[in-house]
Design an enzyme around this catalytic site. Sequence first.
Site: not given
Length: 321
Positions: A110, A189, A192
């Site tokens: 992140k 894959k 979202k």
Amino acid sequence: MRILSGIQPSGALHLGNYFGMMKPAIELQTQGEAYYFIADYHSMTSLFDAEARRRYTLEVALDFLACGLDPQRAVFFRQSDVPEVCELTWLLGTVTPMGLLERCHSYKDKIAKGISPNFGLFAYPVLMAADILIYDSNLVPVGQDQKQHVEVTRDIAGKFNDLYGPTFVIPEPLIRPDTAKVPGIDGEKMSKSYGNTIEIFGDEKVLRKKIMSIKMDSRTPEEPKPDADRNLAIQLMKLVAPPEEAQRYEDRLRAGGLGYGDLKKALFDFYWAYFEPARKKRAELAANLDYVEQVLREGAARARAKAREVLDRARRACGLA
Ligand code: TRP
């Protein structure tokens, strides 16, 4: 044996979530005492829209109950209905070396993406450790991406036990095999974050359109296709159609003469039929939200009794009580 897992409320679930996580979790509910919760506290590290959190939390609850989670068997609850985990997070945080958290991949990923981290994001694995340890969990089914967090949990539990005497059960991770990788409409894959998902519930027209937009190549319908098993629609069909039906379509595609449009139409029909019972159930549940609320409340009461017991044990061990 106590099986525990959490799922973040992050919007409508898709086929990747269903075959990767939900279906195996629901099947596991017969193998022991399953504790499944909606990780709304964890969602606060990256979602800052109160209304969205409320809506997503309810949607996950509806999705799981519609897909077969049995509240008679499994203890199903909202993480934040057991605020004891927050107190345990503090106790665990004081025995957690900074370096252990600095090494966590999901945190580093992140940061690498440019997200400016808050304290909650850094402490995320400690809250997760508290989730797991507070119910004396034995088995934690998670995806590959969460494996390190379970290892961190084991380290933290071991450290606390060494310092203060045997207190926590050391849990085992159960890593779901990546064979359940579900391709998205573009062949990557399904995820979202790639915007390539097919949701399990939603508007029929929208979903039909998504399935009809699955990426194909430019070969003519007549051409034989020796690589039919790698066709995205065939791969998805194998998940939602009876095996002999999917095989029949694969054979027809391989032989030549089956057009991609017809193949995708057939895929849509299988997909729509596969989730038909769950769709009915979900509509019933959505019309009876008091019942859903009651399931979560009762789940929380059961979970909370266990959490209180373990938290008190930990408080005594470290001299708070
Ligand atoms: N971090 C997990 C995920 O994003 C969700 C989660 C929170 C969890 N607490 C947990 C999973 C405890 C297993 C056990 O997928």
